[in-house]
Design a protein around this motif. Structure first.
Motif: not given
Length: 230
Positions: A83-86, A173-176
């Protein structure tokens, strides 16, 4: 090799490459970085090469336009991980490392997309296996196995034999959201349908799922923009 510019809106950088084996001029667009290369016979003039490229300009722009929405996992690119851009950066050693929002990828530059892909698939399998174990325990059922694929039509599935399948792209995707998909497929071990009883099982083992489900419907297709040279 030399570089010339094919003028237009926007201009296109054109790499000219001479080859003793070439019998005619050929154009190639690199699917990884969008580089346009024109290969020409040794005796062909640069003027002839540029004139040939002009006649193919519509074809070049059409193919470049088709790939504009894609993000290739090369050095300097930014891709989502949980979920986070890296950012993808040059690493050392033998393994891909993920630290402080940066993916450090060692080895030859042309191997970066493949190595990032391998890293994401491994991370996806570990996370999805862990989530599946967790929700299967809460459900009180067991599954027979897990497979990881790159599917467009569905994010996961559960067979009548209890085998779970997931898209590895869920790791972006975000973990949730990943957890929701795992709970959704595990719930099929008890309810092989989408009845009220099924959704009640999803909520029992996962909790309120509307937000994660909505994210997947709204944003999920965007995860397919990211390319890894595969």
């Amino acid at each position: 090799m030399s570089t010339r510019v094919l003028q237009g809106d926007p201009d296109i950088a054109l790499t000219l490459r001479r080859s003793a084996r070439a019998r005619r001029m050929t154009l190639r667009i690199n699917q990884i970085d969008g580089r346009v290369t024109l290969t020409l016979p040794t005796r062909a003039s640069e003027r002839e090469a540029l004139a040939f490229a002009e006649t193919k300009q519509a074809w070049i722009r059409k193919h470049l336009q088709a790939s504009m929405g894609h993000v290739v996992a090369v050095l300097g690119a930014r891709i989502p991980v949980e979920g986070a851009l890296c950012e993808i950066a040059t690493g050392t050693g033998r393994r891909v490392l993920f630290e402080d929002g940066v993916l450090y990828v060692p080895g030859a530059e042309e191997r970066v997309p493949a190595r990032v892909l391998g890293y994401l698939k491994t991370r996806a399998r570990d996370r999805l296996a862990g989530a599946s174990d967790h929700y299967a325990a809460r459900l009180g059922r067991s599954y027979s196995g897990i497979s990881i694929r790159d599917t467009r039509s569905r994010w996961g599935s559960c067979s009548s034999a209890g085998r779970l399948m997931y898209s590895w792209r869920l790791i972006m995707a975000p973990p949730a959201v990943l957890d929701y998909v795992a709970a959704h497929e595990v719930a099929h071990l008890a309810q092989m349908n989408h009845s009220r009883a099924f959704w009640a099982e999803v909520e029992r083992i996962y909790g309120p799922y509307a937000q994660a489900r909505a994210w997947l419907r709204r944003e999920g297709n965007d995860l397919h923009r990211f390319r890894f040279g595969d």
